[in-house]
Write a protein that holds these residues in place. Structure first.
Motif, PDB file in Angstrom:
ATOM      1  N   PRO A  90       0.825  -1.203   0.000  1.00 17.39           N
ATOM      2  CA  PRO A  90       0.000   0.000   0.000  1.00 17.39           C
ATOM      3  C   PRO A  90       0.865   1.262   0.000  1.00 17.39           C
ATOM      4  CG  PRO A  90       0.102  -0.947   2.191  1.00 17.39           C
ATOM      5  CD  PRO A  90       0.894  -1.854   1.294  1.00 17.39           C
ATOM      6  N   GLY A  91       0.266   2.374  -0.353  1.00 13.80           N
ATOM      7  CA  GLY A  91       0.993   3.647  -0.340  1.00 13.80           C
ATOM      8  C   GLY A  91       1.227   4.124   1.081  1.00 13.80           C
ATOM      9  N   PRO A  92       2.036   5.167   1.242  1.00 16.11           N
ATOM     10  CA  PRO A  92       2.373   5.648   2.585  1.00 16.11           C
ATOM     11  C   PRO A  92       1.308   6.543   3.215  1.00 16.11           C
ATOM     12  CG  PRO A  92       3.609   6.866   0.920  1.00 16.11           C
ATOM     13  CD  PRO A  92       2.832   5.825   0.191  1.00 16.11           C
ATOM     14  N   PHE A  93       0.346   7.035   2.394  1.00 15.85           N
ATOM     15  CA  PHE A  93      -0.632   8.005   2.921  1.00 15.85           C
ATOM     16  C   PHE A  93      -2.057   7.525   2.714  1.00 15.85           C
ATOM     17  CE2 PHE A  93       2.914  10.479   0.952  1.00 15.85           C
ATOM     18  CZ  PHE A  93       3.544  10.822   2.138  1.00 15.85           C
ATOM     19  N   ARG A  94      -2.955   8.089   3.549  1.00 24.23           N
ATOM     20  CA  ARG A  94      -4.387   7.916   3.351  1.00 24.23           C
ATOM     21  C   ARG A  94      -4.982   9.303   3.186  1.00 24.23           C
ATOM     22  NH1 ARG A  94      -7.245   5.733   8.307  1.00 24.23           N
ATOM     23  NH2 ARG A  94      -5.444   6.690   9.312  1.00 24.23           N
ATOM     24  N   SER A  95      -6.004   9.412   2.355  1.00 24.84           N
ATOM     25  CA  SER A  95      -6.708  10.675   2.288  1.00 24.84           C
ATOM     26  C   SER A  95      -8.005  10.473   3.068  1.00 24.84           C
ATOM     27  CB  SER A  95      -6.938  11.003   0.809  1.00 24.84           C
ATOM     28  OG  SER A  95      -7.986  11.886   0.696  1.00 24.84           O
ATOM     29  N   LEU A  96      -8.157  11.205   4.183  1.00 25.45           N
ATOM     30  CA  LEU A  96      -9.295  10.968   5.083  1.00 25.45           C
ATOM     31  C   LEU A  96     -10.573  11.616   4.581  1.00 25.45           C
ATOM     32  CD1 LEU A  96      -7.633  11.537   8.588  1.00 25.45           C
ATOM     33  CD2 LEU A  96      -7.907   9.393   7.320  1.00 25.45           C
ATOM     34  N   ARG A  97     -10.394  12.711   3.819  1.00 24.75           N
ATOM     35  CA  ARG A  97     -11.582  13.465   3.419  1.00 24.75           C
ATOM     36  C   ARG A  97     -11.232  14.455   2.310  1.00 24.75           C
ATOM     37  NH1 ARG A  97     -16.501  14.993   5.819  1.00 24.75           N
ATOM     38  NH2 ARG A  97     -17.115  17.001   4.974  1.00 24.75           N
ATOM     39  N   GLU A  98     -12.124  14.594   1.344  1.00 26.31           N
ATOM     40  CA  GLU A  98     -11.961  15.656   0.353  1.00 26.31           C
ATOM     41  C   GLU A  98     -12.510  16.931   0.958  1.00 26.31           C
ATOM     42  OE1 GLU A  98     -14.006  14.071  -3.117  1.00 26.31           O
ATOM     43  OE2 GLU A  98     -12.038  13.460  -3.903  1.00 26.31           O
ATOM     44  N   LEU A  99     -11.867  18.065   0.685  1.00 23.80           N
ATOM     45  CA  LEU A  99     -12.217  19.271   1.424  1.00 23.80           C
ATOM     46  C   LEU A  99     -12.982  20.313   0.605  1.00 23.80           C
ATOM     47  CD1 LEU A  99      -8.913  19.472   3.479  1.00 23.80           C
ATOM     48  CD2 LEU A  99     -11.153  18.637   4.244  1.00 23.80           C
ATOM     49  N   GLY A 100     -13.130  20.081  -0.699  1.00 19.04           N
ATOM     50  CA  GLY A 100     -14.006  20.948  -1.495  1.00 19.04           C
ATOM     51  C   GLY A 100     -13.408  22.282  -1.918  1.00 19.04           C
ATOM     52  N   PHE A 101     -12.113  22.511  -1.657  1.00 17.74           N
ATOM     53  CA  PHE A 101     -11.485  23.731  -2.197  1.00 17.74           C
ATOM     54  C   PHE A 101     -10.170  23.342  -2.876  1.00 17.74           C
ATOM     55  CE2 PHE A 101      -8.343  23.981   1.172  1.00 17.74           C
ATOM     56  CZ  PHE A 101      -8.996  23.542   2.316  1.00 17.74           C
ATOM     57  N   GLY A 102      -9.537  24.329  -3.525  1.00 18.58           N
ATOM     58  CA  GLY A 102      -8.288  24.049  -4.250  1.00 18.58           C
ATOM     59  C   GLY A 102      -8.512  23.157  -5.456  1.00 18.58           C
ATOM     60  N   LEU A 189      -5.330  13.937 -13.926  1.00 17.08           N
ATOM     61  CA  LEU A 189      -5.828  13.779 -12.546  1.00 17.08           C
ATOM     62  C   LEU A 189      -6.783  14.924 -12.220  1.00 17.08           C
ATOM     63  CD1 LEU A 189      -4.962  12.127  -9.786  1.00 17.08           C
ATOM     64  CD2 LEU A 189      -3.855  14.269  -9.221  1.00 17.08           C
ATOM     65  N   SER A 190      -7.889  14.603 -11.534  1.00 17.32           N
ATOM     66  CA  SER A 190      -8.750  15.660 -10.980  1.00 17.32           C
ATOM     67  C   SER A 190      -8.327  15.854  -9.547  1.00 17.32           C
ATOM     68  CB  SER A 190     -10.214  15.224 -11.002  1.00 17.32           C
ATOM     69  OG  SER A 190     -10.637  15.103 -12.330  1.00 17.32           O
ATOM     70  N   SER A 191      -8.161  17.114  -9.140  1.00 23.33           N
ATOM     71  CA  SER A 191      -7.608  17.343  -7.804  1.00 23.33           C
ATOM     72  C   SER A 191      -8.420  18.353  -7.001  1.00 23.33           C
ATOM     73  CB  SER A 191      -6.159  17.845  -7.928  1.00 23.33           C
ATOM     74  OG  SER A 191      -5.561  17.948  -6.661  1.00 23.33           O
ATOM     75  N   GLN A 192      -8.298  18.237  -5.707  1.00 28.40           N
ATOM     76  CA  GLN A 192      -8.779  19.246  -4.753  1.00 28.40           C
ATOM     77  C   GLN A 192      -8.011  19.012  -3.463  1.00 28.40           C
ATOM     78  OE1 GLN A 192     -12.604  18.378  -2.599  1.00 28.40           O
ATOM     79  NE2 GLN A 192     -13.012  17.142  -4.409  1.00 28.40           N
ATOM     80  N   ALA A 193      -8.142  19.936  -2.511  1.00 32.17           N
ATOM     81  CA  ALA A 193      -7.451  19.752  -1.232  1.00 32.17           C
ATOM     82  C   ALA A 193      -8.059  18.570  -0.482  1.00 32.17           C
ATOM     83  CB  ALA A 193      -7.562  21.026  -0.399  1.00 32.17           C
ATOM     84  N   VAL A 194      -7.201  17.794   0.170  1.00 35.38           N
ATOM     85  CA  VAL A 194      -7.666  16.661   0.977  1.00 35.38           C
ATOM     86  C   VAL A 194      -7.025  16.730   2.356  1.00 35.38           C
ATOM     87  CG1 VAL A 194      -7.984  15.151  -1.039  1.00 35.38           C
ATOM     88  CG2 VAL A 194      -5.806  15.108   0.186  1.00 35.38           C
ATOM     89  N   LEU A 195      -7.649  16.035   3.301  1.00 32.21           N
ATOM     90  CA  LEU A 195      -7.043  15.876   4.625  1.00 32.21           C
ATOM     91  C   LEU A 195      -6.241  14.579   4.586  1.00 32.21           C
ATOM     92  CD1 LEU A 195      -6.878  17.070   7.504  1.00 32.21           C
ATOM     93  CD2 LEU A 195      -8.773  15.556   8.122  1.00 32.21           C
ATOM     94  N   ALA A 196      -4.922  14.722   4.648  1.00 33.82           N
ATOM     95  CA  ALA A 196      -4.032  13.573   4.485  1.00 33.82           C
ATOM     96  C   ALA A 196      -3.534  13.064   5.834  1.00 33.82           C
ATOM     97  CB  ALA A 196      -2.844  13.970   3.619  1.00 33.82           C
ATOM     98  N   ALA A 197      -3.331  11.751   5.896  1.00 36.77           N
ATOM     99  CA  ALA A 197      -2.842  11.099   7.121  1.00 36.77           C
ATOM    100  C   ALA A 197      -1.882   9.978   6.719  1.00 36.77           C
ATOM    101  CB  ALA A 197      -4.032  10.515   7.889  1.00 36.77           C
ATOM    102  N   PRO A 198      -1.104   9.458   7.673  1.00 35.50           N
ATOM    103  CA  PRO A 198      -0.288   8.290   7.344  1.00 35.50           C
ATOM    104  C   PRO A 198      -1.188   7.078   7.083  1.00 35.50           C
ATOM    105  CG  PRO A 198       0.171   9.083   9.587  1.00 35.50           C
ATOM    106  CD  PRO A 198      -0.953   9.896   9.058  1.00 35.50           C
TER     107      PRO A 198
END
Ligand code: PRT
Ligand code: ZN
Length: 225
Positions: A90-102, A189-198
């Protein structure tokens, strides 16, 4: 690993994501003391502290355990995840939530006067980008052999300078591409700000604090609907 009972969140210090990141945390009831420190602001009421950094540094700070969570563009998080991955597991990060900006997209663009029969048009060419891993994955998935030329800025002028034939860069309105006589042809890639975690839970009080933050973010986004 060292256990900790305070959660440290990294956000961009100044740039497109910094205002919305601060608003997001304020909306979740987090307040931070500004004791003149440019980098670190302690939480006022909760054991949640703020780190103010360059957006590109956020994945690395999470990977090294200096920051616990981070607000960062999916474009930066996924590029650096690919950089750190060994191809298996698996990758080193998890994205916990999309934040709807950026919101933006990582797109391929070519000189406006080119024909575009499809991605095979890129075969054998040089493509300037700040996101070589994401671009290389996209090319590989389509069986195209092309060279990613890594540039850290001013990617859009590379075709005019002759350092690349095409570009792969972030686009939001498309005005920068138009001003440089480039045409957007494919979305990588489609992108926006996310809340990232290990990728793994912390295994201490930080898990409860992160869960509390997520509950509060979910509640404030429900209020906005
Ligand atoms: O100093 P630091 O390293 O922290 O900041 P930075 O200059 O690297 O980042 P910043 O603030 O420019 O961008 C932070 C994040 O915002 C990016 O990683 C994306 O996730 C997101 N974002 C959203 C964008 C854009 N929209 C965007 N339009 N980042 C960059 N752009 C640039 C793009 O590179 C191109 O030069 O804007 C130009 C295109 O915009 P349009 O509107 O002309 O299409
Ligand atoms: Zn940056």
């Amino acid at each position: 690993m060292r256990t900790r009972d305070r959660l440290r969140i990294a956000i961009q210090k100044s740039g497109r994501l910094s205002g919305p990141s601060r608003q997001l945390l304020a909306g979740a009831g987090l307040r931070f003391g500004d004791d003149g420190d440019q980098l670190f602001q302690p939480g006022r009421d909760l054991p949640v502290d703020l780190l103010l950094v360059r957006d590109d540094d956020i994945p690395g700070l999470i990977a090294e355990g200096v920051a616990d969570l981070g607000v960062v563009g999916r474009n930066v998080l996924e590029e650096q995840a690919l950089e750190r991955m060994d191809g298996i597991g698996p990758g080193p990060f998890r994205s916990l939530r999309e934040l709807g900006f950026g919101r933006c997209r990582l797109s391929l663009a070519v000189p406006a006067d080119w024909d575009w029969p499809g991605p095979s048009r890129l075969q054998g060419l040089r493509i300037a980008t700040s996101y070589p891993r994401l671009l290389e994955r996209w090319l590989r998935e389509r069986g195209i052999v092309a060279r990613a030329v890594k540039l850290s800025g001013s990617v859009e002028i590379a075709p005019r300078l002759g350092t690349a034939d095409a570009i792969c860069d972030l686009v939001s309105t498309g005005a920068t591409l138009a001003a440089n006589r480039l045409r957007e042809v494919e979305r990588v890639l489609s992108s926006q700000a996310v809340l990232a975690a290990p990728a793994r839970p912390f295994g201490d009080a930080r898990d409860g604090l992160a869960a509390m933050l997520l509950r509060r973010l979910a509640a404030t986004s429900r209020e906005r609907v």
